[in-house]
Design a protein around this motif. Sequence first.
Motif, PDB file in Angstrom:
ATOM      1  N   LEU A   1       0.817  -1.213   0.000  1.00 52.72           N
ATOM      2  CA  LEU A   1       0.000   0.000   0.000  1.00 52.72           C
ATOM      3  C   LEU A   1       0.855   1.269   0.000  1.00 52.72           C
ATOM      4  N   PRO A   2       0.291   2.389  -0.447  1.00 49.20           N
ATOM      5  CA  PRO A   2       1.018   3.672  -0.461  1.00 49.20           C
ATOM      6  C   PRO A   2       1.083   4.272   0.939  1.00 49.20           C
ATOM      7  N   VAL A   3       1.929   3.664   1.772  1.00 47.80           N
ATOM      8  CA  VAL A   3       2.078   4.089   3.153  1.00 47.80           C
ATOM      9  C   VAL A   3       3.489   4.664   3.340  1.00 47.80           C
ATOM     10  N   ASP A   4       3.646   5.669   4.221  1.00 49.46           N
ATOM     11  CA  ASP A   4       4.969   6.286   4.366  1.00 49.46           C
ATOM     12  C   ASP A   4       5.877   5.453   5.273  1.00 49.46           C
ATOM     13  N   ASP A   5       7.124   5.875   5.399  1.00 50.86           N
ATOM     14  CA  ASP A   5       8.132   5.103   6.127  1.00 50.86           C
ATOM     15  C   ASP A   5       7.893   5.059   7.628  1.00 50.86           C
ATOM     16  N   ASN A   6       7.002   5.891   8.138  1.00 53.34           N
ATOM     17  CA  ASN A   6       6.712   5.864   9.577  1.00 53.34           C
ATOM     18  C   ASN A   6       5.911   4.636   9.988  1.00 53.34           C
ATOM     19  N   PHE A   7       5.242   4.024   9.028  1.00 55.31           N
ATOM     20  CA  PHE A   7       4.390   2.877   9.358  1.00 55.31           C
ATOM     21  C   PHE A   7       5.258   1.680   9.760  1.00 55.31           C
ATOM     22  N   ASP A   8       4.978   1.121  10.929  1.00 54.62           N
ATOM     23  CA  ASP A   8       5.772   0.010  11.456  1.00 54.62           C
ATOM     24  C   ASP A   8       4.839  -1.142  11.835  1.00 54.62           C
TER      25      ASP A   8
END
Length: 340
Positions: free
Chosen positions: A244-251
């Motif tokens: 998905l188009p999720v940013d690098d903060n997603f953990d």
Amino acid sequence: MSFLETSLKLFQQKYAPDLGPEQYAHHTGCDRDGNSMSGSLLWARAETQRMNNALDTGTTNMVDAEIKLARDLQQRVKEYVRWPQGKRSQKGVSILDFGPGTVRAFQQKTLPLATQLRGKTSRCVLVDRSNEFLSDIERSPPSFDLKIEFIRDDIFSGRRFFSDEETALVVMFGRTFGNLAAAISDAPPVAAVVQALRRISNSAERCWLAISIGSDLRWNVAKAYYEAHPEFQLNVFYRMKAELPVDDNFDPGVFEYEADIRGDDSFMQVIHTAIVNRNLSFRLKGKSIELKNGDRLHLKNSFSFSEEFFRECANLAGLVSVDVLSDDAGSDIHVLGKAT
């Protein structure tokens, strides 16, 4: 609903009723150590471990128990399905399988029923949200001259699959019925069960239904069963990171799994829950998502029902109980017919 839409709903509303089928998908997501978190791989691994544990401990394994019940159903199915004019029709009876699952499940549960009931114009219709399961069955060795149709659809859609002249046996194995979309509640889910039964029976004007359910209402057993494989329950978060188009903060590592349970002597609701273990802020397709430490995300349900409760709901849905096949250890198959 797409995986992206389902994911957004989960984060924004803390519940996404369509997430369950997405857990079985193959994907390229990996954990921090580079281990695959593919849903299909983790599910296969969990099933293998459960069967091996059952062999080691001598306990009943859910998969093998249901295969035995399906064999009993195969031997008795012609007693349940009443042919037009009281005799076997040359056309045969078609099979509709909601959620056929793996190749093994299809070959050992559904296929024997289809061969018992087939005729000149009968067919076997497989409906599933999982492209992986349907594709695996389609690629498996051909099943005699059986006409098989593969349809990717919501199994609770209420869609009509057969003409009024076509007779059908609708089957739902693997306790799939228990994945009903319902809110967390201490009250029995009568409305949800009745609505689901009505939608399933709407698939054909003339049909019988064979529905597998869990009937073991022991909370401690259910909690231990599901919490033994938390990585499968949480694999969707690694899929989100990969697809998905999720940013690098997603953990994906901030989520922990818990089997939260409600119920009484008529039902048990396992609320598959992802618990956030620290504050997390990220953007998903341009939308800002804020999760707080301790937030609880409701992933899906696994319901079990007492025999009496399920019979009552079937009656409210306009169905009659024909038989109940039970292993007396938590697995039941209810055979139902439309009231006339």
